[in-house]
Design an enzyme around this catalytic site. Structure first.
Site, PDB file in Angstrom:
ATOM      1  CB  SER A  48      -0.667  -0.188   0.850  1.00  0.00           C
ATOM      2  OG  SER A  48      -0.471   0.579   2.366  1.00  0.00           O
ATOM      3  CB  VAL A  49       0.022   4.551  -0.571  1.00  0.00           C
ATOM      4  CG1 VAL A  49      -1.368   5.064   0.270  1.00  0.00           C
ATOM      5  CG2 VAL A  49       0.076   6.162  -0.776  1.00  0.00           C
ATOM      6  CE  LYS A  50      -2.580   6.017   4.845  1.00  0.00           C
ATOM      7  NZ  LYS A  50      -1.982   7.043   5.562  1.00  0.00           N
ATOM      8  CG  ASP A  51       4.322  -0.296   1.838  1.00  0.00           C
ATOM      9  OD1 ASP A  51       3.451  -0.811   3.257  1.00  0.00           O
ATOM     10  OD2 ASP A  51       4.537  -1.085   1.218  1.00  0.00           O
TER      11      ASP A  51
END
Length: 407
Positions: A48-51
Site C-alpha cells: 500500500s501507499v502507507k509503506d
C-alpha cells in the site's frame, strides 16, 4: 525516480517507485478525452501507499535516537495499512510492534500484521477518536504503560506528508514528463490534476506540495472523502445524509489530523463519495483495467469520475490533460469482506455461464452457488472480534460454497 537496478538490501528498498498506468478503458467508457492515469500503490513491498510513511517515520525516529534497538516497542493506531508498513519495517530492523485497530477493519489486515510479528489489539469501531476506548486512546494507554513504548503517530508526524512530498509526488512528475507525446497519446507534458482520497491527509498534502511547489503551481488537487467523514471543505459538504457509518477502509475520519494541510490554495476541491458507488467502481477497475485494487481505490476513482463529470469537465474534455488518480492499495486485504464477496461470488451469471451450463447439462447458478454469499454472510455473521472466530467463519462460508458447487 525509478527503482535502482541491482540487488536490494532488504524489502524497504522495494517501497515506492510504483507505476503510473493509463486507465484508458474507463476513460473511454466515460467519454473522457484526458489521460486518466492511476498511481498503482499495491505493488509497493508492503502492499500500500502507507509503506512510504512507515519507512520514513521509522528511519527518522532512528536518526533522532527515539528508537533503541532491542528495547523499543513501536505502537501505532491505524486502519491497518500503516500498521502493515510499520510491521514490515520493524521486522527488518528488529523492533517489537503493537497495532491498535478498529473492529471494522478486515481480517486479512490483522492476519498480515500477525504474520509480520505484530501484536494486534482491536477496538470498538463506534468509539470517538478522543475516547480512551478508541484505537488512538488504547495506543496511548499502552504507550504510557510499556517501557520504551513509542507512538510514531502518523496523524501528527511531519514525515507522513514529507514522505509523499519527497517520493510519491516526484515519481508522478517524472512519469508524466518522461513520457513522450505520440500520435496515439497526446500530453500537456505536465501533471494537470491529482485526485486522491484522504485518511490522515498526509498523502494528498505531500503530493500537492510536490506538484505545486516544484512542477506546476496551477495544477488542480482534488480530495476525496467518504460520506460520514469530516475532512472535506467547505464543512457544509460533511452534512451526512445517513446515520449509517461508511464501510470503506483507510480513508475518512471523525477528526481532522494535523498532517492534513488546510493551507489556502493547496487542496483546491473536495468530493464526497458513497460506499455503493465506490465498490461498483472497484469492479469496473478490475473488469476493465485488470487491476486488483481495494475499496479506497474505488472511492478515489469514483470521486474522480464525479469531479470530471461536473466541476472538472473542462479537464475531462481536454485532450492531452494528465489527470492522476492515487490508487492506495490492492484487494489482498479485503477478500473476506461482505462487499467483496457479494461483488464477486454473488454476481449475476454471465452469458458464458449459460453456455457452460448448456454444455454440461447443469443449471446456471450464481458462480456455482445455489445459496448466495449474502445469505452465508448473514448466517455466519460479518463482525470479527477474534482472529480464530473470523477464520472459522470464512472457512465455513468457503466449505458451504464448495460443497454446493460439487453437488
Amino acid at each position: 525516480m525509478t527503482r535502482p537496478a541491482g540487488i536490494l538490501d532488504n524489502a524497504l528498498g522495494a517501497v515506492g517507485n510504483t507505476p503510473l498506468i493509463r486507465l484508458s478503458k474507463i476513460a473511454e467508457q466515460e467519454g473522457f478525452k484526458c489521460n486518466l492515469l492511476g498511481k498503482l500503490e499495491f505493488v509497493s513491498a508492503g502492499g500500500s501507499v502507507k509503506d512510504r510513511i512507515a519507512k520514513a517515520m521509522v528511519e527518522a525516529a532512528e536518526k533522532e535516537g527515539k528508537l533503541i534497538p532491542g528495547k523499543s516497542v513501536v505502537i501505532e493506531p491505524t486502519s491497518g495499512n500503516t500498521g502493515i508498513g510499520l510491521a514490515m519495517a520493524c521486522a527488518i530492523k528488529g523492533y517489537s510492534v503493537i497495532i491498535t485497530m478498529p473492529n471494522k477493519m478486515s481480517l486479512e489486515k490483522e492476519a498480515t500484521l500477525r504474520a509480520l510479528g505484530a501484536e494486534v489489539v482491536r477496538t470498538p469501531t463506534e468509539a470517538a477518536w478522543d475516547s480512551p476506548e478508541s484505537h488512538i486512546g488504547v495506543a496511548k494507554t499502552l504507550e504510557a504503560a510499556i517501557p520504551y513504548g513509542i507512538i510514531l503517530d502518523q496523524y501528527r508526524n511531519e514525515n507522513n506528508p514529507l514522505a509523499h512530498e519527497l517520493t510519491t509526488g516526484p515519481e508522478i512528475i517524472e512519469a508524466v514528463t518522461a513520457t513522450p507525446v505520440t500520435s496515439l497519446h497526446a500530453s500537456s507534458g505536465k501533471v494537470d490534476v491529482v485526485i486522491a482520497g484522504a485518511g490522515t491527509g498526509g498523502t494528498i498534502t505531500g503530493i500537492a506540495r510536490a506538484i505545486k511547489k516544484t512542477h506546476n503551481k496551477d495544477a488542480v488537487i482534488v480530495g476525496v472523502d467518504p460520506q460520514g467523514s469530516v475532512l472535506a471543505l467547505p464543512a457544509s459538504l460533511n452534512t451526512t445524509p445517513t446515520s449509517v457509518p461508511y464501510t470503506v477502509e483507510g480513508i475518512g475520519y471523525d477528526f481532522v489530523p494535523d498532517v492534513l494541510s488546510r493551507e489556502p490554495g493547496l487542496i483546491d476541491s473536495w468530493v464526497k463519495t458513497e460506499d455503493e458507488e465506490a465498490f461498483k467502481v472497484v469492479k469496473r477497475i478490475m473488469r476493465s483495467e485488470g487491476l486488483l485494487v481495494g475499496g479506497s481505490s474505488g472511492s478515489a476513482l469514483a470521486g474522480a469520475i464525479q469531479w470530471l463529470r461536473s466541476e472538472g469537465k473542462v479537464w475531462a474534455e481536454s485532450e492531452g490533460a494528465n489527470v492522476v488518480v492515487l490508487l492506495p492499495d490492492g484487494i489482498r486485504n479485503y477478500m473476506s469482506k461482505p462487499w467483496f464477496l457479494e461483488l464477486t461470488m454473488n454476481a449475476e451469471p454471465t452469458p458464458l455461464a449459460g453456455t457452460i451450463a448448456n454444455i454440461l447439462g447443469t443449471p446456471a447458478k450464481l458462480n456455482g452457488h445455489s445459496k448466495t454469499v449474502a445469505e452465508t454472510v448473514k448466517t455466519n455473521g460479518s463482525s470479527v472480534h477474534s482472529p480464530m472466530n473470523g477464520v472459522k467463519k470464512v472457512e465455513n462460508a468457503v466449505e458451504e460454497g464448495m460443497g454446493e458447487g460439487m453437488q
